[in-house]
Design a protein around this motif. Structure first.
Motif, PDB file in Angstrom:
ATOM      1  N   TYR A  76       4.653   2.358   1.028  1.00 48.60           N
ATOM      2  CA  TYR A  76       3.426   3.148   0.896  1.00 48.60           C
ATOM      3  C   TYR A  76       2.488   2.404  -0.053  1.00 48.60           C
ATOM      4  O   TYR A  76       2.942   1.730  -0.981  1.00 48.60           O
ATOM      5  CB  TYR A  76       3.721   4.571   0.400  1.00 48.60           C
ATOM      6  CG  TYR A  76       4.374   4.641  -0.963  1.00 48.60           C
ATOM      7  CD1 TYR A  76       5.751   4.509  -1.104  1.00 48.60           C
ATOM      8  CD2 TYR A  76       3.619   4.841  -2.115  1.00 48.60           C
ATOM      9  CE1 TYR A  76       6.355   4.582  -2.349  1.00 48.60           C
ATOM     10  CE2 TYR A  76       4.220   4.913  -3.368  1.00 48.60           C
ATOM     11  CZ  TYR A  76       5.586   4.785  -3.476  1.00 48.60           C
ATOM     12  OH  TYR A  76       6.180   4.845  -4.705  1.00 48.60           O
ATOM     13  N   THR A  77       1.212   2.529   0.217  1.00 53.92           N
ATOM     14  CA  THR A  77       0.231   1.747  -0.561  1.00 53.92           C
ATOM     15  C   THR A  77      -0.265   2.486  -1.798  1.00 53.92           C
ATOM     16  O   THR A  77      -0.901   1.886  -2.661  1.00 53.92           O
ATOM     17  CB  THR A  77      -1.008   1.443   0.299  1.00 53.92           C
ATOM     18  OG1 THR A  77      -1.546   2.687   0.763  1.00 53.92           O
ATOM     19  CG2 THR A  77      -0.670   0.549   1.473  1.00 53.92           C
ATOM     20  N   GLY A  78       0.008   3.781  -1.882  1.00 58.17           N
ATOM     21  CA  GLY A  78      -0.716   4.627  -2.837  1.00 58.17           C
ATOM     22  C   GLY A  78      -1.938   5.158  -2.111  1.00 58.17           C
ATOM     23  O   GLY A  78      -2.395   4.550  -1.136  1.00 58.17           O
ATOM     24  N   SER A  79      -2.426   6.309  -2.537  1.00 61.98           N
ATOM     25  CA  SER A  79      -3.549   6.908  -1.805  1.00 61.98           C
ATOM     26  C   SER A  79      -4.812   6.899  -2.642  1.00 61.98           C
ATOM     27  O   SER A  79      -4.764   6.911  -3.869  1.00 61.98           O
ATOM     28  CB  SER A  79      -3.201   8.339  -1.376  1.00 61.98           C
ATOM     29  OG  SER A  79      -3.024   9.141  -2.507  1.00 61.98           O
TER      30      SER A  79
END
Lengths: 168, 187
Positions: B144-147
């Protein structure tokens, strides 16, 4: 005559001590796509996931005579798990969410159980879960998973949660 | 003597029975965990996500028209990807709309920054966009990239001119296109 008295004493004691409780479980828990939610692209899963209370444990006397002669028999339940395949990053916890019923027939009598109402870790070592007296039916259990991350990838794993009853 | 023997047997049976009472009886239920495939993608930005790339007319007769150069609009590409081991994903970009003749739109995704974790994708550098999907980021595993902004891959756009085509066919007009990003399996 002496022998007869000894026999009466021995079997009387046997009868008084032959309280053998049994434990049974209904249901199973599956955590799947419905439970693992990502609220927004870029995020990880929620830190922990709780199951629905779809597993119920019942504690009962093994025979009618046991229930009749010692209805207040004390017992304790221990909990452990036996992994079939498991992700070691993932922690499994268990608790009971309600007290269940003390009476099979009309569900009116309260159970006499204590403990187990806070989450505790389930691992390979058997640990005290909750204890009580007499019978208890349909005590709901809830499981919680934590430590699951998107980074661990798509996978399936499972374990057997083992509940063992002992005379307390 | 006979009585003594029987008495001993009874005592042994009694002891065995008492001993067995100390052994717990158990039951079990199964707990299963099924983590499914996930592919979620979004574009994050502060304010407007539109990018305007303009050509500038030359002030000197005979010199060529300059296009807008590079434009970074603070648009960030976020994704969450859950896939099986050894499976990879990529992000493709496709232009929807009519790009003026002789105009080339390019996009570049920077490498991921921010709070992301896992097997994040790598940029393919600057790629030309067209109506066919172009691979912008590849090698995405479970990650996940972070949001939100300042997480994931920052996008920047470039306009270039194919002079042969441009001077033959282009008109002085506004052209609006959409760029569509897709997170897909990389087979």
């Amino acid at each position: 005559m002496k022998v007869a008295w000894v026999l009466i004493f021995l079997f009387g004691g046997l009868l008084a001590n032959a309280q053998y409780m049994e434990v049974s479980v209904d249901g199973m828990v599956t955590f799947d796509g419905v439970d693992f939610i990502i609220n927004e692209a870029g995020e990880d899963y929620s830190p922990s996931v709780e199951s629905e209370s779809s597993v119920y444990v019942s504690i009962d006397f093994q025979s009618f005579w046991d229930a009749l002669f010692n209805p207040n028999r004390k017992w304790k339940i221990e909990v452990a798990k036996e992994d079939l395949t498991w992700n070691n990053h993932v922690k499994l916890e268990i608790k009971r969410t309600e007290d269940g019923y003390g009476d099979w027939s009309n569900n009116k009598r309260k159970t006499r159980i204590k403990g187990g109402d806070n989450y505790q870790v389930v691992d390979r070592v058997s640990r005290d879960f909750f204890s009580g007296k007499g019978s208890a039916y349909f005590v709901p259990l809830q499981l919680k998973l934590s430590g699951i991350s998107v980074t661990q990838g798509a996978q399936d794993f499972e374990t057997n949660v083992i509940l063992t009853i002992y005379d307390d | 003597m006979k009585h003594k023997g029987a008495f001993l047997v009874i005592i042994m049976l009694f002891s065995l029975t008492r001993f067995s009472l100390g052994i717990g009886e158990n039951t079990e239920h199964k707990a299963s965990v099924v983590i499914p495939d996930v592919a979620l993608l979004s574009l994050q930005h502060d304010g407007n996500s539109n990018i305007e790339l303009m050509g500038t007319s030359s002030s000197v007769a005979g010199s060529k028209i300059e296009m807008g150069g590079e434009a970074t609009a603070d648009i960030w590409l976020n994704y969450s990807s859950v896939c099986h081991k050894n499976q990879k994903r990529k992000v493709t970009a496709t232009v929807v709309g009519e790009v003026p003749e002789g105009v080339i739109i390019k996009v570049k995704a920077d490498n991921s920054v921010g709070t992301g974790k896992g097997e994040l994708g790598k940029t393919n550098g600057t790629v030309v966009l067209s109506s066919n999907p172009s691979d912008v980021i590849s090698g995405i595993g479970s990650c996940y990239t972070g949001s939100g902004v300042h997480n994931g891959h920052l996008l920047s756009y470039q306009l270039e001119i194919d002079e042969d085509m441009f001077y033959q066919a282009s008109e002085n007009k506004l052209a609006s296109v959409h760029v569509v990003y897709t997170l897909t399996d990389d087979n």
